[in-house]
Write an enzyme that holds these catalytic residues in place. Structure first.
Site, PDB file in Angstrom:
ATOM      1  N   ARG A 242       0.848  -1.186   0.000  1.00  0.00           N
ATOM      2  CA  ARG A 242       0.000   0.000   0.000  1.00  0.00           C
ATOM      3  C   ARG A 242       0.885   1.239   0.000  1.00  0.00           C
ATOM      4  NH1 ARG A 242      -3.257  -2.776  -1.685  1.00  0.00           N
ATOM      5  NH2 ARG A 242      -5.397  -3.191  -0.992  1.00  0.00           N
ATOM      6  N   ASP A 266       4.927  -0.517  -6.886  1.00  0.00           N
ATOM      7  CA  ASP A 266       3.652  -0.810  -7.547  1.00  0.00           C
ATOM      8  C   ASP A 266       2.517   0.013  -6.944  1.00  0.00           C
ATOM      9  OD1 ASP A 266       2.053  -2.302  -9.444  1.00  0.00           O
ATOM     10  OD2 ASP A 266       1.273  -3.464  -7.752  1.00  0.00           O
ATOM     11  N   GLU A 271      -2.115   7.691  -4.759  1.00  0.00           N
ATOM     12  CA  GLU A 271      -3.367   6.983  -5.026  1.00  0.00           C
ATOM     13  C   GLU A 271      -4.452   7.377  -4.034  1.00  0.00           C
ATOM     14  OE1 GLU A 271      -2.854   2.660  -6.465  1.00  0.00           O
ATOM     15  OE2 GLU A 271      -1.042   3.040  -5.290  1.00  0.00           O
ATOM     16  N   HIS A 294       0.147  -0.146  -9.977  1.00  0.00           N
ATOM     17  CA  HIS A 294      -0.688  -0.949  -9.077  1.00  0.00           C
ATOM     18  C   HIS A 294      -1.255  -2.161  -9.830  1.00  0.00           C
ATOM     19  CE1 HIS A 294      -3.218  -0.623  -5.151  1.00  0.00           C
ATOM     20  NE2 HIS A 294      -2.953  -1.881  -5.449  1.00  0.00           N
ATOM     21  N   ALA A 297      -1.335  -7.471  -8.934  1.00  0.00           N
ATOM     22  CA  ALA A 297      -2.344  -8.529  -8.871  1.00  0.00           C
ATOM     23  C   ALA A 297      -2.994  -8.799 -10.215  1.00  0.00           C
ATOM     24  CB  ALA A 297      -3.420  -8.154  -7.853  1.00  0.00           C
TER      25      ALA A 297
END
Length: 336
Positions: A242, A266, A271, A294, A297
């Site tokens: 995060r 990432d 954000e 980001h 995933a």
């Protein structure tokens, strides 16, 4: 069970696969995919836009939109919110429970791909892949000397599912692994060759520091200017967790001053706080920063897994049951 003819599930995420759509259809759900503006994610939608999309929704599969008390109060029909992911700092879980709804996360769906991504960033930064290609694009094939991951010391901050996955992947590199965790497991650590240490020790000894902790009030800005100053000037920082875990302005200063060898990022503070946008832009412009948007995933397989788990959570709640084990983060059905 609610009337299946009226079970509407709205998805405000891209990359929602046909197999999961078929699964929802087979469980009596109409699926509506939000038509997001090009280049925009659901986290950029206004509350008014979300209300329009979700006014008749029974279930919502969400990405990064903020799930606030004000929004939920305008959606009386909505029963379940399922995040296609595992972080939920943007979900007001107290409001979910107070309003008699359920919120869930897709536990286990993206562990493998994020752990892979962390290793990829370690290798890319240490081997100076971005810098090498930038030079080649200008016509220079001069060789830049990098650094091994092999037999180095790697410090892992946070040993949840992803952090433990990184441990498994590092075994092949014969690394020394240090870890900071709130939930130490001595037997597991012995089996995996992990040494538990405090954060100061980890920062001072590690050649690579990789973050896998949740964002909480206690971990916000965990890696600040003082923490960065404790790291080796030859060390690399990796953050696939995060953005709020790191003071990105302090990281930028450390990298520009040569007090840190590089970073693989990432996630970014901007954000959640747009005032840091210029800091993010400056970070990703540095040749010794390997940056991704980001996307750790976002493999085909990882997205399909998290889509499926989120859909299972929605169906379970709409059927009056419980989400898969570990997925529920708020359940207020017994309060109303």
């Amino acid at each position: 069970m609610s009337d299946q003819a009226t079970r509407t599930v709205v998805v405000t995420q891209r990359f929602f696969d046909e197999e999961t759509i078929s699964y929802l259809h087979s469980h009596g759900c109409e699926v509506r995919l939000a038509d997001l503006p090009p280049g925009k994610a659901d986290g950029e939608l206004t509350e008014g836009s979300l209300v329009q999309l979700l006014a008749d929704a029974d279930g919502w599969i969400v990405g990064h939109a903020r799930v606030t008390r004000a929004l939920l109060g305008r959606l009386p029909r909505l029963q379940v919110i399922a995040r296609r992911g595992v972080g939920y700092e943007r979900v007001d879980t107290a409001a979910v429970a107070d309003l008699g709804k359920v919120a869930a996360i897709a536990v286990g769906g993206n562990d493998a791909c994020v752990a892979d991504h962390a290793i990829a960033l370690m290798l890319a930064v240490n081997h100076r892949l971005r810098e090498s290609q930038m030079q080649m694009n200008t016509g220079s094939w001069a060789i830049l000397t990098g650094a091994d991951l092999y037999q180095k010391t790697v410090g892992i901050v946070g040993l949840g599912r992803i952090g433990r996955g990184v441990v498994q992947r590092l075994k092949g590199f014969e690394t020394r692994i240090l870890a900071v965790t709130n939930d130490p497991d001595a037997a597991w650590a012995r089996q995996c060759g992990v040494e538990y240490v405090d954060l100061d020790t980890l920062l001072a000894l590690s050649d690579v520091v990789t973050l896998h902790a949740p964002l909480t009030p206690e971990t916000r800005m965990l890696i600040d200017a003082q923490a960065l100053a404790r790291m080796k000037s030859t060390a690399v920082l990796i953050n696939t967790a995060r953005g709020g875990l790191v003071d990105d302005a302090a990281l930028l200063d450390a990298l520009k001053a040569g007090r840190l060898a590089g970073a693989g990022l990432d996630v970014y503070l901007s954000e959640s706080d747009p005032s840091y946008t210029s800091v993010t832009n400056a970070l990703i412009a540095l040749p010794n920063v390997v940056a991704t948007p980001h996307s750790g995933a976002s493999t085909r397989e990882g997205l399909n897994r998290t889509n499926q788990i989120a859909a299972q959570c929605v169906v379970a709640v709409l059927d009056g049951g419980e989400p898969p084990a570990g997925c529920a983060i708020a359940d207020g059905r017994h309060r109303v």
